[in-house]
Design an enzyme around this catalytic site. Structure first.
Site, PDB file in Angstrom:
ATOM      1  N   CYS A  46      -1.121  38.013 -13.410  1.00  0.00           N
ATOM      2  CA  CYS A  46      -1.788  38.370 -14.679  1.00  0.00           C
ATOM      3  C   CYS A  46      -1.269  39.709 -15.195  1.00  0.00           C
ATOM      4  CB  CYS A  46      -3.300  38.468 -14.485  1.00  0.00           C
ATOM      5  SG  CYS A  46      -4.049  36.942 -13.920  1.00  0.00           S
TER       6      CYS A  46
HETATM    7  C1  BEZ Z   1      -2.358  36.392 -10.186  1.00  0.00           C
HETATM    8  O1  BEZ Z   1      -2.547  36.709 -11.344  1.00  0.00           O
HETATM    9  O2  BEZ Z   1      -1.481  36.900  -9.507  1.00  0.00           O
HETATM   10  C2  BEZ Z   1      -3.226  35.355  -9.546  1.00  0.00           C
HETATM   11  C3  BEZ Z   1      -4.521  35.201  -9.935  1.00  0.00           C
HETATM   12  C4  BEZ Z   1      -5.308  34.259  -9.313  1.00  0.00           C
HETATM   13  C5  BEZ Z   1      -4.774  33.478  -8.289  1.00  0.00           C
HETATM   14  C6  BEZ Z   1      -3.456  33.624  -7.926  1.00  0.00           C
HETATM   15  C7  BEZ Z   1      -2.663  34.577  -8.545  1.00  0.00           C
END
Ligand code: BEZ
Length: 213
Positions: A46
């Site tokens: 994210c």
């Molecule tokens: C991420 O943004 O890295 C992420 C968020 C939730 C689950 C897996 C990865």
């Protein structure tokens, strides 16, 4: 809430964001919009996604597009995380993040898929046209960061269809020939597509991209 389908009016809502309270339809005004959700603040994928979107500001502005992000995290969390995004992605977040702690918007847009995860939003994207109609939906899993070049490419295609009555073929990129919409008769072509056209089959007619010199 049933899934949102192409052609539906994008549901309106009022929500708190990092740029104050937003009434979605008023905030969009006459522009195109992208509403996209991310699973959670302070997560790696994210962080890269929101940094990338911030760096694409000029590209979105060129296309008359406003962008807003959303997760079910609160405003304090968003504000703290934005500092990290700015620091680690060498940018300044320049679009609002909706704090959807009560999941009101996530439920309205069916962004929580409980059999995948019942607490976080998936990576949804909704592209909305100036009439507030949903023109594109995408759903990516939490572990896959989205390709924002592809999102720009789709917006270019949608706008060519909206303003120039052409569609775009497989793997089309800006500058490539476009497909004349089947609704256009051969008689209409010379006026509408003065750059000419090539008929490969009666149903497959190509023309140079209309909005380029
Ligand atoms: C991420 O943004 O890295 C992420 C968020 C939730 C689950 C897996 C990865």
């Amino acid at each position: 809430m049933a899934a949102i389908r192409l052609g539906d009016t994008a549901p309106n809502f009022t929500a708190q964001s990092t740029e104050g309270s937003i009434n979605f339809h008023d905030w969009l005004g006459e522009k195109w919009g992208i509403l996209f959700s991310h699973p959670a603040d302070y997560t790696p994928v994210c962080t890269t996604e929101l940094g990338t979107v911030a760096k694409y500001k000029d590209e979105f502005e060129k296309r008359n597009v406003k962008v807003v992000a959303l997760s079910v995290d609160g405003l304090d969390s968003h504000n703290g995380w934005v500092k990290d995004i700015n620091e680690t992605q060498n940018t300044t977040v320049n679009f609002p993040l909706i704090a959807d702690e009560d999941r009101k918007v996530a439920e309205l847009y069916d962004m929580i898929h409980p059999n995948s995860d019942d607490k976080m939003t998936v990576r949804s994207v909704f592209v909305i046209d100036p009439d507030k109609k949903v023109k594109l939906t995408l759903t990516y899993p939490a572990s896959t960061g989205r390709n924002f070049d592809e999102l720009l490419r789709v917006i270019d295609s949608l706008q060519l269809t909206a303003y120039h009555k052409v569609a775009t073929p497989a793997n089309w990129n800006n500058g490539d020939p476009c497909v004349i919409a089947p609704s256009i008769t051969n008689e209409q072509i010379p006026d509408m597509f003065p750059k000419g056209h090539k008929e490969i089959k009666p149903y497959l007619r190509l023309t140079p991209q209309p909005n380029l010199d």
